[in-house]
Design an enzyme around this catalytic site. Structure first.
Site, PDB file in Angstrom:
ATOM      1  N   ALA A   1      -3.642  -2.278  10.360  1.00 42.15           N
ATOM      2  CA  ALA A   1      -2.647  -2.782   9.394  1.00 42.15           C
ATOM      3  C   ALA A   1      -1.314  -2.119   9.696  1.00 42.15           C
ATOM      4  CB  ALA A   1      -3.076  -2.483   7.963  1.00 42.15           C
TER       5      ALA A   1
ATOM      6  N   ALA B   1       2.637  -1.477   7.855  1.00 44.93           N
ATOM      7  CA  ALA B   1       3.486  -1.599   6.661  1.00 44.93           C
ATOM      8  C   ALA B   1       4.884  -1.088   6.981  1.00 44.93           C
ATOM      9  CB  ALA B   1       2.870  -0.837   5.495  1.00 44.93           C
ATOM     10  N   SER B   2       5.693  -0.912   5.948  1.00 45.04           N
ATOM     11  CA  SER B   2       7.107  -0.593   6.149  1.00 45.04           C
ATOM     12  C   SER B   2       7.343   0.808   6.695  1.00 45.04           C
ATOM     13  CB  SER B   2       7.857  -0.757   4.821  1.00 45.04           C
ATOM     14  OG  SER B   2       7.281   0.086   3.830  1.00 45.04           O
TER      15      SER B   2
ATOM     16  N   ALA C   1       4.638   3.048   7.897  1.00 43.76           N
ATOM     17  CA  ALA C   1       3.666   3.498   8.897  1.00 43.76           C
ATOM     18  C   ALA C   1       2.718   2.366   9.256  1.00 43.76           C
ATOM     19  CB  ALA C   1       2.881   4.692   8.352  1.00 43.76           C
ATOM     20  N   GLN C   2       1.880   2.610  10.258  1.00 49.28           N
ATOM     21  CA  GLN C   2       0.808   1.673  10.571  1.00 49.28           C
ATOM     22  C   GLN C   2      -0.490   2.458  10.737  1.00 49.28           C
ATOM     23  OE1 GLN C   2       2.355  -0.303  14.063  1.00 49.28           O
ATOM     24  NE2 GLN C   2       1.011   0.839  15.442  1.00 49.28           N
TER      25      GLN C   2
ATOM     26  N   ASP D   1       2.409   2.296  -6.193  1.00 54.58           N
ATOM     27  CA  ASP D   1       2.648   1.301  -5.138  1.00 54.58           C
ATOM     28  C   ASP D   1       1.444   0.363  -5.078  1.00 54.58           C
ATOM     29  OD1 ASP D   1       4.092   0.060  -3.169  1.00 54.58           O
ATOM     30  OD2 ASP D   1       3.505   1.443  -1.575  1.00 54.58           O
TER      31      ASP D   1
END
Length: 553
Positions: A131, A133-134, A136-137, A287
């Site tokens: 996955a 995201a903004s 980190a991955q 979040d």
């Protein structure tokens, strides 16, 4: 230098807006519809790719603009009631399907952080991100002990990009604060400061690991929420290693229904988890978009949540907790006067606000939404009317509640998708009443006695000595107060004398100077003798006053 950096960032943002034709989208909205003819002259109309839908254009633009814009898109993605379906579906991809950076680059970051080769640290490592995201991955790996884990890797240069955008937000906040009528009430600088703190906390993965550990401890043995284990031996400021979990994303409503999951139970459990975090633990996941929430369906009738991504966690002061709970309860009981009084007492509205008038305004906003399931409530209209009420009564934004408000929006959006029949008020009211009873009722009083009894028993033998010391201290304080009173009296007398001296000196000097001016005149009129006498007289009086002032030292 800072101004140039901000200007360059603005130009970069404008370039992205034009590339994806978002200027044309702006001109096609209802507000700017009278100017829609100018859409043909917008740069984006001629250079954008015709193959991209409007939803794809918005998503790709937000991805390219960076973490702050992606966060904004994530918040909007759960508000299906406020967005067209095509845009909402595209923005949902920002939750865990942001464009990743290459796996080889992630490998280099990991090897540099550990100062060892990948093979020495992990038995297996998947180069393809699980996955992205903004901030980190995530990559899947296996430890040498056989345990499957996920590795969260910060994006390269993400902190520098956040810093640029935060500087830009401060610039806009300063302009709003100075030139916008509502700027002072909305406190944009404080809101940006709170947002800045949250983002910098999110890029510290050691802090995220500590947040996960705390949340796991809070829900130990819970049947509602599971938090994965942190592998502390492998966790660094830019790397977080956690237990790999299995579950179905909460966004896959169709799959959950097909598997017979009790969505009503799940929705009610979600509300209970939220209020437990906020009021019992004062530590809540802030979040909660669908990319961070999974469902364990081992028992379809009693499914439980699995949470990930603990970079943004919220806390409240004891006072804010109390006022929020009391506000919720008064709201659920439709006691709008109590809601108005609490807003005044907490300082959220100015002290001079008329409670009766504020009560009526709140009633007009809240009454229409009672006794209705989520699917029948127009939250867009409710929010609009709440903002109008806030502006009318000069209600200031509370920066410390921004995270909570964001989380409430996420919770409500998820509830609307999962179980539209959810009665939010019925689910939350008993929990809050029980919490308030434990904090301020008879049970709170008895609990306080029970908690403090061992301490009181331990200190009981010391009570006579403490009483004696208190009496001695009281006498000393009394003597000190008398001494200070005398000193203040003497100081006041001295200041009065200095005041008198200064007046005498000023007047005396004025008279002496006036005498000198009169005596220095070279041309005399008929009143020569009189002027000469006046000069001598003024000089004499002035000299006497100066001598008297000198003698008062």
């Amino acid at each position: 230098m800072k101004f140039i950096r901000q200007l360059l960032r603005l130009l970069a943002i404008y370039r992205v807006i034009v590339r994806y034709g978002l200027d044309e989208l702006l001109l096609s909205t209802k507000i700017f519809r009278p100017l829609r003819l100018f859409a043909y002259f917008a740069p984006g109309h001629w250079i954008r790719s015709k193959e991209l839908t409007r939803g794809m254009r918005i998503r790709l633009a937000l991805e390219e603009l960076g973490p702050i814009f992606i966060k904004f898109g994530q918040i909007l993605s759960v508000r299906r009631d406020l967005l067209p379906d095509d845009i909402a579906l595209e923005l949902a991809k920002l939750q865990d399907a942001v464009a990743p950076f290459h796996g080889d680059e992630a490998r280099k970051i990991i090897e540099k952080a550990y100062a060892r080769s990948m093979e020495e640290v992990f038995a297996e490592f998947d180069n393809t991100p699980l996955a992205a995201a903004s901030i980190a991955q995530v990559h899947v790996a296996r430890l040498h002990n056989g345990r499957e884990v996920v590795i969260k890797v910060l994006r390269p240069c993400v902190q520098a990009q956040i810093r640029k955008d935060i500087e830009l937000l401060y610039l806009f906040a300063g302009i709003a604060n100075r030139y916008w009528a509502d700027g002072r009430r909305l406190r944009p600088k404080e809101v940006v400061a709170e947002f800045e703190k949250t983002l910098y906390d999110e890029v510290d993965l050691i802090k995220e690991a500590a947040n996960a550990t705390q949340l796991k401890r809070n829900f130990k043995d819970s049947e509602l929420l599971y938090v994965p284990d942190v592998e502390w031996d492998y966790t660094l400021p830019n790397l977080l290693v956690m237990e790999r979990i299995g579950g179905i994303s909460i966004s896959e409503i169709t799959t959950l229904k097909r598997l017979g999951v009790d969505l009503k139970y799940l929705a009610n459990a979600g509300v209970e988890i939220f209020f437990t975090q906020v009021f019992r633990d004062n530590f809540f996941h802030a979040d909660m978009h669908p990319g961070n929430i999974f469902i364990d369906i081992k028992s379809s009738h009693r499914p439980h949540y699995i949470a990930v991504d603990f970079g943004i966690m919220g806390t409240l002061s004891t006072e804010d907790q109390h006022y929020l709970a009391a506000n919720f309860i008064a709201f659920f009981r439709r006691d709008y006067r109590r809601v108005a009084e609490l807003h005044v007492h907490s300082g959220w509205v100015p002290q001079g606000t008329r409670v009766e008038e504020f009560e009526g305004a709140i009633r007009s906003v809240c009454e229409p939404i009672f006794d209705k399931p989520l699917k029948e409530i127009s939250f867009g209209m409710v929010l609009l009317r709440l903002f109008q009420t806030a502006r009318r009564f000069n209600m200031e934004v509370q920066p410390q509640l921004v995270l909570l408000q964001k989380t409430l929006l996420n919770i409500e959006g998820l509830g609307r998708q999962m179980y539209p029949e959810l009665d939010l008020w019925k689910t939350a009211k008993p929990f809050l009443e029980r919490w308030m009873d434990e904090r301020v009722g008879l049970r709170a009083f008895l609990k306080g006695i029970r908690t403090n009894l061992p301490l009181w028993a331990e200190n009981f033998p010391e009570i006579p000595r403490l009483i004696h010391e208190s009496l001695v201290q009281r006498e000393e304080d009394s003597a000190n107060i008398k001494r200070l009173t005398y000193e203040i009296t003497d100081l006041r007398k001295g200041m009065q004398q200095w005041h008198e001296r200064i007046i005498l000196i000023i007047v005396g000097c004025t008279l002496v100077v006036s005498s000198a001016i009169i005596m220095s005149l070279k041309t005399w009129s008929f009143f020569n003798i009189d002027m000469l006498m006046l000069g001598f007289l003024l000089g004499g009086i002035g000299s006497l006053m100066l001598l008297f002032a000198w003698g008062k030292r």
